[in-house]
Design a protein around this motif. Structure first.
Motif, PDB file in Angstrom:
ATOM      1  N   TYR A  76       0.869  -1.183   0.000  1.00  0.00           N
ATOM      2  CA  TYR A  76       0.000   0.000   0.000  1.00  0.00           C
ATOM      3  C   TYR A  76       0.898   1.223   0.000  1.00  0.00           C
ATOM      4  O   TYR A  76       1.635   1.469   0.959  1.00  0.00           O
ATOM      5  CB  TYR A  76      -0.937  -0.033   1.218  1.00  0.00           C
ATOM      6  N   HIS A  77       0.856   1.945  -1.099  1.00  0.00           N
ATOM      7  CA  HIS A  77       1.766   3.079  -1.321  1.00  0.00           C
ATOM      8  C   HIS A  77       0.968   4.373  -1.246  1.00  0.00           C
ATOM      9  O   HIS A  77       0.055   4.590  -2.040  1.00  0.00           O
ATOM     10  CB  HIS A  77       2.427   2.904  -2.703  1.00  0.00           C
ATOM     11  N   MET A  78       1.319   5.204  -0.285  1.00  0.00           N
ATOM     12  CA  MET A  78       0.547   6.431  -0.044  1.00  0.00           C
ATOM     13  C   MET A  78       1.436   7.660  -0.213  1.00  0.00           C
ATOM     14  O   MET A  78       2.609   7.649   0.169  1.00  0.00           O
ATOM     15  CB  MET A  78      -0.003   6.433   1.386  1.00  0.00           C
ATOM     16  N   ASP A  79       0.859   8.680  -0.809  1.00  0.00           N
ATOM     17  CA  ASP A  79       1.535   9.979  -0.879  1.00  0.00           C
ATOM     18  C   ASP A  79       0.533  10.990  -0.336  1.00  0.00           C
ATOM     19  O   ASP A  79      -0.457  11.324  -0.996  1.00  0.00           O
ATOM     20  CB  ASP A  79       1.917  10.308  -2.320  1.00  0.00           C
ATOM     21  N   VAL A  80       0.774  11.440   0.896  1.00  0.00           N
ATOM     22  CA  VAL A  80      -0.227  12.256   1.591  1.00  0.00           C
ATOM     23  C   VAL A  80       0.082  13.754   1.492  1.00  0.00           C
ATOM     24  O   VAL A  80      -0.452  14.556   2.252  1.00  0.00           O
ATOM     25  CB  VAL A  80      -0.371  11.805   3.067  1.00  0.00           C
ATOM     26  N   TYR A  81       0.911  14.097   0.506  1.00  0.00           N
ATOM     27  CA  TYR A  81       1.319  15.499   0.340  1.00  0.00           C
ATOM     28  C   TYR A  81       0.118  16.435   0.204  1.00  0.00           C
ATOM     29  O   TYR A  81       0.134  17.553   0.711  1.00  0.00           O
ATOM     30  CB  TYR A  81       2.218  15.623  -0.897  1.00  0.00           C
ATOM     31  N   ARG A  82      -0.908  15.962  -0.472  1.00  0.00           N
ATOM     32  CA  ARG A  82      -2.033  16.852  -0.752  1.00  0.00           C
ATOM     33  C   ARG A  82      -3.011  16.972   0.409  1.00  0.00           C
ATOM     34  O   ARG A  82      -3.970  17.750   0.332  1.00  0.00           O
ATOM     35  CB  ARG A  82      -2.762  16.389  -2.023  1.00  0.00           C
ATOM     36  N   LEU A  83      -2.800  16.218   1.464  1.00  0.00           N
ATOM     37  CA  LEU A  83      -3.688  16.336   2.626  1.00  0.00           C
ATOM     38  C   LEU A  83      -3.247  17.506   3.488  1.00  0.00           C
ATOM     39  O   LEU A  83      -2.068  17.745   3.671  1.00  0.00           O
ATOM     40  CB  LEU A  83      -3.630  15.073   3.470  1.00  0.00           C
ATOM     41  N   GLU A  84      -4.198  18.200   4.045  1.00  0.00           N
ATOM     42  CA  GLU A  84      -3.869  19.193   5.074  1.00  0.00           C
ATOM     43  C   GLU A  84      -3.370  18.441   6.301  1.00  0.00           C
ATOM     44  O   GLU A  84      -3.679  17.272   6.480  1.00  0.00           O
ATOM     45  CB  GLU A  84      -5.135  19.959   5.480  1.00  0.00           C
ATOM     46  N   GLN A  85      -2.653  19.109   7.146  1.00  0.00           N
ATOM     47  CA  GLN A  85      -2.249  18.488   8.420  1.00  0.00           C
ATOM     48  C   GLN A  85      -3.498  17.970   9.138  1.00  0.00           C
ATOM     49  O   GLN A  85      -4.474  18.685   9.286  1.00  0.00           O
ATOM     50  CB  GLN A  85      -1.547  19.536   9.284  1.00  0.00           C
ATOM     51  N   GLY A  86      -3.479  16.717   9.539  1.00  0.00           N
ATOM     52  CA  GLY A  86      -4.631  16.130  10.222  1.00  0.00           C
ATOM     53  C   GLY A  86      -5.708  15.624   9.283  1.00  0.00           C
ATOM     54  O   GLY A  86      -6.714  15.103   9.708  1.00  0.00           O
ATOM     55  N   GLY A  87      -5.495  15.757   8.005  1.00  0.00           N
ATOM     56  CA  GLY A  87      -6.517  15.369   7.028  1.00  0.00           C
ATOM     57  C   GLY A  87      -6.563  13.891   6.710  1.00  0.00           C
ATOM     58  O   GLY A  87      -7.278  13.468   5.813  1.00  0.00           O
ATOM     59  N   GLY A  88      -5.758  13.112   7.447  1.00  0.00           N
ATOM     60  CA  GLY A  88      -5.707  11.687   7.173  1.00  0.00           C
ATOM     61  C   GLY A  88      -6.898  10.903   7.708  1.00  0.00           C
ATOM     62  O   GLY A  88      -7.069   9.742   7.381  1.00  0.00           O
ATOM     63  N   ASP A  89      -7.731  11.551   8.507  1.00  0.00           N
ATOM     64  CA  ASP A  89      -8.839  10.853   9.178  1.00  0.00           C
ATOM     65  C   ASP A  89      -9.710  10.058   8.212  1.00  0.00           C
ATOM     66  O   ASP A  89     -10.118   8.941   8.493  1.00  0.00           O
ATOM     67  CB  ASP A  89      -9.749  11.866   9.892  1.00  0.00           C
ATOM     68  N   ASP A  90      -9.981  10.647   7.070  1.00  0.00           N
ATOM     69  CA  ASP A  90     -10.919  10.035   6.126  1.00  0.00           C
ATOM     70  C   ASP A  90     -10.331   8.881   5.333  1.00  0.00           C
ATOM     71  O   ASP A  90     -11.048   8.155   4.664  1.00  0.00           O
ATOM     72  CB  ASP A  90     -11.396  11.095   5.114  1.00  0.00           C
ATOM     73  N   LEU A  91      -9.031   8.748   5.386  1.00  0.00           N
ATOM     74  CA  LEU A  91      -8.390   7.741   4.541  1.00  0.00           C
ATOM     75  C   LEU A  91      -8.498   6.334   5.108  1.00  0.00           C
ATOM     76  O   LEU A  91      -8.248   5.372   4.404  1.00  0.00           O
ATOM     77  CB  LEU A  91      -6.894   8.062   4.408  1.00  0.00           C
ATOM     78  N   GLY A  92      -8.840   6.229   6.381  1.00  0.00           N
ATOM     79  CA  GLY A  92      -8.855   4.916   7.017  1.00  0.00           C
ATOM     80  C   GLY A  92      -7.454   4.353   7.150  1.00  0.00           C
ATOM     81  O   GLY A  92      -7.227   3.154   6.940  1.00  0.00           O
ATOM     82  N   LEU A  93      -6.517   5.213   7.487  1.00  0.00           N
ATOM     83  CA  LEU A  93      -5.115   4.775   7.564  1.00  0.00           C
ATOM     84  C   LEU A  93      -4.932   3.632   8.558  1.00  0.00           C
ATOM     85  O   LEU A  93      -4.148   2.719   8.319  1.00  0.00           O
ATOM     86  CB  LEU A  93      -4.211   5.951   7.964  1.00  0.00           C
ATOM     87  N   ASP A  94      -5.684   3.676   9.654  1.00  0.00           N
ATOM     88  CA  ASP A  94      -5.586   2.634  10.683  1.00  0.00           C
ATOM     89  C   ASP A  94      -5.766   1.238  10.113  1.00  0.00           C
ATOM     90  O   ASP A  94      -5.067   0.313  10.474  1.00  0.00           O
ATOM     91  CB  ASP A  94      -6.693   2.865  11.728  1.00  0.00           C
TER      92      ASP A  94
END
Ligand code: ADP
Ligand code: MG
Length: 157
Positions: A76-94
Motif C-alpha cells: 500500500y503506497h501512499m503519498d499524503v502530500y495533498r492532505l492538510e495536516q490532520g486530514g488523514g482521518d478520512d483515509l482509514g489509515l488505521d
C-alpha cells in the motif's frame, strides 16, 4: 553505527529498495521523507520489484493511495502530500496500518498524528554539489523490529 547510505544513481536507489523488500512482512511501515524529486517514489519502485510486483509503481500523488496485490505480500503506497495536516482521518489509515500488507507513506509529516509507534523512516537528501544523481538516505528506525531490520539491510549494502 552510522545509518546513512549514499547512492549515485536512481538504479542504486532502486537496488536498496529491492534489498529492503526481502525483509518486509505485513504491517511493516516505511516512512519516506525528503523534498520533491528526492527519490521517495523511485525507492518504492525498488520495494515493488523486490516484492515481485510486476505492475509499474506509479506516484500516488493524485490518488493518494495505490494498492498492489500481486507481489509476495500486498503493498500500500501512499503519498499524503495533498492532505492538510490532520486530514488523514478520512483515509482509514488505521485499517491499512493494521492490515495485511506493507505500508509506505511519502510525506509522513502530513499524517504525523496517525503514525504508529514503530516504523522505519528514510529521509532522502539531494546534494547538488555532488551531482544531480547523488542522494543520501538517512535511516531512522523506531522500535526493535525496525532497528534490527535496518542493521540487516545496511549489512548487505
Ligand atoms: P519523490 O517521490 O521524492 O518526489 P521521485 O522518485 O518521483 O521523487 O523522483 C526522483 C527523480 O530523480 C527521478 O526522476 C529519478 O530518476 C531522479 N534521480 C536521479 N538520481 C536519483 C537517485 N540517486 N535516487 C533516486 N532518484 C534519482
Ligand atoms: Mg513521490
Amino acid at each position: 553505527m552510522k545509518k546513512t547510505v549514499t547512492v549515485n544513481s536512481a538504479e542504486q536507489t532502486i537496488e536498496v529498495g529491492e534489498k529492503l523488500a526481502q525483509f518486509l512482512q505485513p504491517r511493516d511501515l516505511i516512512l519516506l521523507d525528503g523534498d520533491l524529486g528526492a527519490g521517495k517514489t523511485t525507492f518504492t519502485k525498488g520495494l515493488g520489484k523486490g516484492l515481485g510486483i510486476e505492475r509499474p509503481i506509479k506516484s500516488p500523488t493524485f490518488t493518494i493511495i495505490r494498492e498492489y496485490q500481486s507481489g509476495r505480500i500486498p503493498l500500500y503506497h501512499m503519498d499524503v502530500y495533498r492532505l492538510e495536516q490532520g486530514g488523514g482521518d478520512d483515509l482509514g489509515l488505521d485499517e491499512y496500518f493494521n492490515g495485511d500488507g506493507v505500508n509506505v507513506v511519502e510525506w509522513s509529516k502530513f499524517v504525523s498524528d496517525e503514525i504508529p509507534a514503530d516504523y522505519l523512516r528514510i529521509i532522502f537528501k539531494r546534494d547538488d554539489a555532488k551531482g544531480d544523481n547523488v542522494r543520501t538516505m538517512i535511516f531512522e528506525p523506531k522500535g526493535n523490529r525496525f532497528e534490527e531490520l535496518t542493521t540487516k539491510l545496511l549489512g548487505e549494502i
